[in-house]
Scaffold this motif. Structure first.
Motif, mmCIF file in Angstrom:
data_model
loop_
_atom_site.group_PDB
_atom_site.id
_atom_site.type_symbol
_atom_site.label_atom_id
_atom_site.label_comp_id
_atom_site.label_asym_id
_atom_site.label_seq_id
_atom_site.Cartn_x
_atom_site.Cartn_y
_atom_site.Cartn_z
ATOM 1 N N ARG A 87 0.842 -1.213 0.000
ATOM 2 C CA ARG A 87 0.000 0.000 0.000
ATOM 3 C C ARG A 87 0.866 1.248 0.000
ATOM 4 O O ARG A 87 0.547 2.236 -0.677
ATOM 5 N N LEU A 88 1.964 1.230 0.745
ATOM 6 C CA LEU A 88 2.865 2.385 0.760
ATOM 7 C C LEU A 88 3.519 2.579 -0.602
ATOM 8 O O LEU A 88 3.717 3.718 -1.049
ATOM 9 N N THR A 90 2.313 1.935 -3.550
ATOM 10 C CA THR A 90 1.411 2.460 -4.572
ATOM 11 C C THR A 90 1.328 3.986 -4.550
ATOM 12 O O THR A 90 0.822 4.584 -5.498
ATOM 13 N N ARG A 91 1.839 4.610 -3.494
ATOM 14 C CA ARG A 91 1.876 6.076 -3.483
ATOM 15 C C ARG A 91 2.830 6.607 -4.550
ATOM 16 O O ARG A 91 2.649 7.726 -5.049
ATOM 17 N N PHE A 92 3.854 5.832 -4.881
ATOM 18 C CA PHE A 92 4.895 6.308 -5.776
ATOM 19 C C PHE A 92 5.009 5.497 -7.061
ATOM 20 O O PHE A 92 5.527 5.994 -8.058
ATOM 21 N N PHE A 93 4.543 4.244 -7.047
ATOM 22 C CA PHE A 93 4.625 3.386 -8.232
ATOM 23 C C PHE A 93 3.261 2.737 -8.461
ATOM 24 O O PHE A 93 2.756 2.035 -7.576
ATOM 25 N N PRO A 94 2.668 2.949 -9.634
ATOM 26 C CA PRO A 94 1.316 2.432 -9.865
ATOM 27 C C PRO A 94 1.247 0.915 -10.026
ATOM 28 O O PRO A 94 0.168 0.336 -9.891
ATOM 29 N N SER A 95 2.383 0.267 -10.318
ATOM 30 C CA SER A 95 2.360 -1.173 -10.553
ATOM 31 C C SER A 95 3.705 -1.779 -10.158
ATOM 32 O O SER A 95 4.705 -1.068 -9.978
ATOM 33 N N ASN A 96 3.721 -3.105 -10.039
ATOM 34 C CA ASN A 96 4.973 -3.806 -9.755
ATOM 35 C C ASN A 96 5.973 -3.643 -10.890
ATOM 36 O O ASN A 96 7.187 -3.597 -10.658
ATOM 37 N N THR A 97 5.459 -3.558 -12.109
ATOM 38 C CA THR A 97 6.345 -3.370 -13.266
ATOM 39 C C THR A 97 7.074 -2.038 -13.193
ATOM 40 O O THR A 97 8.278 -1.958 -13.447
ATOM 41 N N ALA A 98 6.353 -0.983 -12.826
ATOM 42 C CA ALA A 98 6.984 0.334 -12.705
ATOM 43 C C ALA A 98 8.052 0.334 -11.619
ATOM 44 O O ALA A 98 9.126 0.934 -11.787
ATOM 45 N N TYR A 99 7.773 -0.359 -10.534
ATOM 46 C CA TYR A 99 8.759 -0.438 -9.454
ATOM 47 C C TYR A 99 9.991 -1.219 -9.895
ATOM 48 O O TYR A 99 11.131 -0.808 -9.637
ATOM 49 N N ALA A 100 9.783 -2.345 -10.586
ATOM 50 C CA ALA A 100 10.914 -3.152 -11.053
ATOM 51 C C ALA A 100 11.761 -2.375 -12.054
ATOM 52 O O ALA A 100 13.010 -2.436 -12.015
ATOM 53 N N GLN A 101 11.131 -1.612 -12.931
ATOM 54 C CA GLN A 101 11.882 -0.816 -13.894
ATOM 55 C C GLN A 101 12.682 0.276 -13.207
ATOM 56 O O GLN A 101 13.824 0.565 -13.605
ATOM 57 N N ALA A 102 12.127 0.863 -12.155
ATOM 58 C CA ALA A 102 12.866 1.883 -11.409
ATOM 59 C C ALA A 102 14.092 1.283 -10.719
ATOM 60 O O ALA A 102 15.168 1.886 -10.702
ATOM 61 N N ARG A 103 13.951 0.072 -10.170
ATOM 62 C CA ARG A 103 15.092 -0.600 -9.547
ATOM 63 C C ARG A 103 16.191 -0.874 -10.574
ATOM 64 O O ARG A 103 17.386 -0.741 -10.287
ATOM 65 N N LEU A 104 15.791 -1.252 -11.784
ATOM 66 C CA LEU A 104 16.771 -1.514 -12.834
ATOM 67 C C LEU A 104 17.482 -0.227 -13.252
ATOM 68 O O LEU A 104 18.695 -0.231 -13.480
ATOM 69 N N ARG A 105 16.740 0.862 -13.353
ATOM 70 C CA ARG A 105 17.365 2.131 -13.722
ATOM 71 C C ARG A 105 18.330 2.602 -12.639
ATOM 72 O O ARG A 105 19.379 3.172 -12.938
ATOM 73 N N ALA A 173 9.812 3.294 12.644
ATOM 74 C CA ALA A 173 11.071 3.477 11.923
ATOM 75 C C ALA A 173 11.048 2.714 10.606
ATOM 76 O O ALA A 173 11.488 3.229 9.564
ATOM 77 N N TRP A 174 10.526 1.476 10.637
ATOM 78 C CA TRP A 174 10.409 0.698 9.397
ATOM 79 C C TRP A 174 9.528 1.429 8.383
ATOM 80 O O TRP A 174 9.880 1.526 7.197
ATOM 81 N N ARG A 175 8.418 1.945 8.852
ATOM 82 C CA ARG A 175 7.493 2.627 7.943
ATOM 83 C C ARG A 175 8.131 3.883 7.349
ATOM 84 O O ARG A 175 8.012 4.136 6.141
ATOM 85 N N GLY A 181 12.431 5.446 1.201
ATOM 86 C CA GLY A 181 13.097 4.696 0.138
ATOM 87 C C GLY A 181 12.310 4.721 -1.161
ATOM 88 O O GLY A 181 12.887 4.933 -2.242
ATOM 89 N N TYR A 182 11.002 4.531 -1.084
ATOM 90 C CA TYR A 182 10.181 4.586 -2.295
ATOM 91 C C TYR A 182 10.180 5.985 -2.893
ATOM 92 O O TYR A 182 10.249 6.155 -4.124
ATOM 93 N N ARG A 183 10.088 7.001 -2.042
ATOM 94 C CA ARG A 183 10.051 8.375 -2.555
ATOM 95 C C ARG A 183 11.364 8.723 -3.270
ATOM 96 O O ARG A 183 11.358 9.283 -4.372
ATOM 97 N N LYS A 184 12.498 8.375 -2.650
ATOM 98 C CA LYS A 184 13.785 8.679 -3.279
ATOM 99 C C LYS A 184 13.971 7.904 -4.569
ATOM 100 O O LYS A 184 14.518 8.425 -5.546
#
Length: 208
Positions: A87-88, A90-105, A173-175, A181-184
């Protein structure tokens, strides 16, 4: 062979960091397990077993058990917090694919990737110690109930309150680390849109 003046290989450094991270979580889990064992066997049996624990063999076994428990606690904490983590995200990445692509970049920028790995390591430690603190609090309360000492009720209350507050602190702290991390990651891997190119004036007809 790597010389002393050369930097540590990234893969070796990551493996070492992961080992230490799992061990840090596992030591807390092992402590909770020992306290639970004390609560189950009682004071008399604990006194007889105490000399056995004070040996090199017991230390080696304890290190191995702590590492194994660290893996279990890490997986258990990840499973418990996965719905909230998604849920956290999805604030910054609309899908798992978008998140995976950001990690690759991000992997194209070693300095930023190293900072992200360090932040994720701290996040995983806080995640594991959220469960560890709850287990330690419960085990400590059960162990104290098997012993008679002055002000036991007061100490039990203080231990429960402090343990619960500390567990909540680790969760917060975890949250915070997860959201940061997602925002950066989103900021560092999002390519800003190019400004529109102004229209060039069309040349008029050439006078004869």
């Amino acid at each position: 062979m790597t010389s002393p003046t050369q930097p540590e290989p990234p893969a070796l450094a990551a493996a070492t960091a992961m080992f230490v991270e799992v061990l840090v979580v596992g030591i807390g889990a092992l402590t909770a397990a020992v306290l639970l064992l004390i609560a189950l066997v009682g004071p008399a049996t604990t006194a007889r077993l105490a000399p056995v624990a004070d040996s090199s063999a017991a230390a080696g076994v304890g290190l191995a058990v702590a590492y194994a428990l660290g893996i279990l606690i890490d997986r258990a904490a990840d499973t418990a917090l996965t719905p909230h983590r998604r849920r956290l995200r999805t604030r910054f990445f609309p899908s798992n694919t978008a998140y995976a692509q950001a990690r690759l970049r991000l992997a194209d920028f070693p300095v930023l990737a190293a900072r992200a790995d360090y932040a994720r390591s701290r996040m995983r430690i806080c995640r594991g110690w959220t469960l560890n603190t709850l287990a330690l609090t419960l085990a400590a309360d059960l162990a104290m109930l098997r012993y008679s000492f002055e002000h036991r009720s007061f100490i039990l209350c203080v231990t429960t309150v402090l343990g619960t507050a500390t567990a909540f602190g680790f969760y917060r702290a975890w949250r915070a680390l997860t959201v940061t991390g997602y925002r950066k990651l989103a900021e560092q891997t999002t390519t800003p849109a190019s400004p529109p190119v102004p229209a060039q004036p069309q040349p008029g007809p050439v006078s004869p």
